[in-house]
Write a protein that holds these residues in place. Sequence first.
Motif, PDB file in Angstrom:
ATOM      1  N   ARG A 100       0.805  -1.212   0.000  1.00 47.49           N
ATOM      2  CA  ARG A 100       0.000   0.000   0.000  1.00 47.49           C
ATOM      3  C   ARG A 100       0.843   1.268   0.000  1.00 47.49           C
ATOM      4  NH1 ARG A 100      -5.340   0.989   1.477  1.00 47.49           N
ATOM      5  NH2 ARG A 100      -5.585  -1.209   2.038  1.00 47.49           N
ATOM      6  N   ARG A 101       1.962   1.282   0.716  1.00 47.51           N
ATOM      7  CA  ARG A 101       2.769   2.502   0.840  1.00 47.51           C
ATOM      8  C   ARG A 101       4.031   2.456  -0.025  1.00 47.51           C
ATOM      9  NH1 ARG A 101       1.030   5.844   4.546  1.00 47.51           N
ATOM     10  NH2 ARG A 101       3.030   6.930   4.710  1.00 47.51           N
ATOM     11  N   ALA A 102       4.044   1.590  -1.013  1.00 49.62           N
ATOM     12  CA  ALA A 102       5.202   1.521  -1.912  1.00 49.62           C
ATOM     13  C   ALA A 102       5.283   2.784  -2.764  1.00 49.62           C
ATOM     14  CB  ALA A 102       5.078   0.294  -2.801  1.00 49.62           C
ATOM     15  N   ASP A 103       6.506   3.097  -3.195  1.00 49.81           N
ATOM     16  CA  ASP A 103       6.686   4.211  -4.117  1.00 49.81           C
ATOM     17  C   ASP A 103       7.651   3.780  -5.213  1.00 49.81           C
ATOM     18  OD1 ASP A 103       8.634   5.766  -1.532  1.00 49.81           O
ATOM     19  OD2 ASP A 103       9.388   4.622  -3.246  1.00 49.81           O
ATOM     20  N   VAL A 104       8.038   4.731  -6.070  1.00 47.33           N
ATOM     21  CA  VAL A 104       8.819   4.384  -7.252  1.00 47.33           C
ATOM     22  C   VAL A 104      10.209   3.874  -6.874  1.00 47.33           C
ATOM     23  CG1 VAL A 104       9.783   6.686  -7.633  1.00 47.33           C
ATOM     24  CG2 VAL A 104       9.339   5.177  -9.585  1.00 47.33           C
ATOM     25  N   CYS A 105      10.650   4.176  -5.684  1.00 47.43           N
ATOM     26  CA  CYS A 105      11.975   3.728  -5.247  1.00 47.43           C
ATOM     27  C   CYS A 105      11.950   2.407  -4.498  1.00 47.43           C
ATOM     28  CB  CYS A 105      12.618   4.793  -4.353  1.00 47.43           C
ATOM     29  SG  CYS A 105      12.969   6.330  -5.216  1.00 47.43           S
ATOM     30  N   SER A 106      10.765   1.866  -4.274  1.00 45.69           N
ATOM     31  CA  SER A 106      10.683   0.596  -3.554  1.00 45.69           C
ATOM     32  C   SER A 106      11.367  -0.491  -4.382  1.00 45.69           C
ATOM     33  CB  SER A 106       9.226   0.227  -3.298  1.00 45.69           C
ATOM     34  OG  SER A 106       8.604   1.179  -2.460  1.00 45.69           O
ATOM     35  N   PRO A 107      12.114  -1.370  -3.745  1.00 48.76           N
ATOM     36  CA  PRO A 107      12.842  -2.404  -4.497  1.00 48.76           C
ATOM     37  C   PRO A 107      11.904  -3.339  -5.247  1.00 48.76           C
ATOM     38  CG  PRO A 107      12.943  -2.803  -2.130  1.00 48.76           C
ATOM     39  CD  PRO A 107      12.363  -1.446  -2.299  1.00 48.76           C
ATOM     40  N   LEU A 108      12.404  -3.905  -6.326  1.00 43.35           N
ATOM     41  CA  LEU A 108      11.577  -4.722  -7.208  1.00 43.35           C
ATOM     42  C   LEU A 108      10.965  -5.923  -6.500  1.00 43.35           C
ATOM     43  CD1 LEU A 108      13.661  -4.741 -10.525  1.00 43.35           C
ATOM     44  CD2 LEU A 108      11.717  -3.302  -9.906  1.00 43.35           C
ATOM     45  N   TYR A 109      11.656  -6.470  -5.489  1.00 40.01           N
ATOM     46  CA  TYR A 109      11.131  -7.665  -4.842  1.00 40.01           C
ATOM     47  C   TYR A 109       9.845  -7.375  -4.069  1.00 40.01           C
ATOM     48  CZ  TYR A 109      13.050  -6.100  -0.322  1.00 40.01           C
ATOM     49  OH  TYR A 109      13.327  -5.402   0.815  1.00 40.01           O
ATOM     50  N   ARG A 110       9.552  -6.108  -3.864  1.00 42.11           N
ATOM     51  CA  ARG A 110       8.320  -5.760  -3.138  1.00 42.11           C
ATOM     52  C   ARG A 110       7.124  -5.689  -4.073  1.00 42.11           C
ATOM     53  NH1 ARG A 110       8.342  -1.301   1.222  1.00 42.11           N
ATOM     54  NH2 ARG A 110       6.799  -2.765   2.036  1.00 42.11           N
ATOM     55  N   TRP A 111       7.386  -5.788  -5.386  1.00 40.64           N
ATOM     56  CA  TRP A 111       6.312  -5.698  -6.378  1.00 40.64           C
ATOM     57  C   TRP A 111       6.008  -7.091  -6.911  1.00 40.64           C
ATOM     58  CZ3 TRP A 111       4.125  -0.908  -7.154  1.00 40.64           C
ATOM     59  CH2 TRP A 111       4.830   0.180  -6.664  1.00 40.64           C
ATOM     60  N   SER A 112       4.771  -7.307  -7.309  1.00 40.77           N
ATOM     61  CA  SER A 112       4.391  -8.629  -7.799  1.00 40.77           C
ATOM     62  C   SER A 112       3.329  -8.512  -8.882  1.00 40.77           C
ATOM     63  CB  SER A 112       3.861  -9.485  -6.638  1.00 40.77           C
ATOM     64  OG  SER A 112       2.725  -8.871  -6.053  1.00 40.77           O
ATOM     65  N   GLY A 113       3.034  -9.628  -9.511  1.00 36.47           N
ATOM     66  CA  GLY A 113       2.026  -9.677 -10.559  1.00 36.47           C
ATOM     67  C   GLY A 113       2.552  -9.217 -11.895  1.00 36.47           C
ATOM     68  N   TRP A 114       3.826  -9.398 -12.175  1.00 34.41           N
ATOM     69  CA  TRP A 114       4.404  -8.923 -13.428  1.00 34.41           C
ATOM     70  C   TRP A 114       3.744  -9.576 -14.629  1.00 34.41           C
ATOM     71  CZ3 TRP A 114       7.675  -4.992 -12.751  1.00 34.41           C
ATOM     72  CH2 TRP A 114       8.311  -4.859 -11.518  1.00 34.41           C
ATOM     73  N   GLY A 115       3.397  -8.723 -15.625  1.00 39.83           N
ATOM     74  CA  GLY A 115       2.838  -9.249 -16.854  1.00 39.83           C
ATOM     75  C   GLY A 115       3.923  -9.488 -17.887  1.00 39.83           C
TER      76      GLY A 115
END
Length: 124
Positions: A100-115
């Motif tokens: 919820r509080r991620a931003d553009v600098c958050s590391p890639l491992y915190r993001w998911s659901g890559w298309g």
Amino acid sequence: QVTVVESGGDSVQAGGSLTLSCTISGLSFDGYAMGWFRQAPEKEREGIAAIRSDGVTYYSDVVKGRFTISRDNAKNILELQMTSLKHEDTAMYYCAAGPRRADVCSPLYRWSGWGQGTQVTVSS
């Protein structure tokens, strides 16, 4: 299962504009930050824009002032309006969901659901 589909990529001339779209299913869209990322050949994937569930936006310096990220929580759609495109914007573009509080600098491992991504090619 989270499903992500990016679209809207194309080949354009430098100075042109494009709008990318991303649809996401399988999660509570409005409970996540959403981000746009890109990866050029032989370069690492980088975050370029992010938007929190409350609408707060973040941009990397290389796109600030040229790109605009937006989201429609009712339709589970994320968009990226790109203007004044440059040759160096050529890359595969991806979207993903983050905390919820991620931003553009958050590391890639915190993001998911890559298309699969959508290709943007800018000719100079």
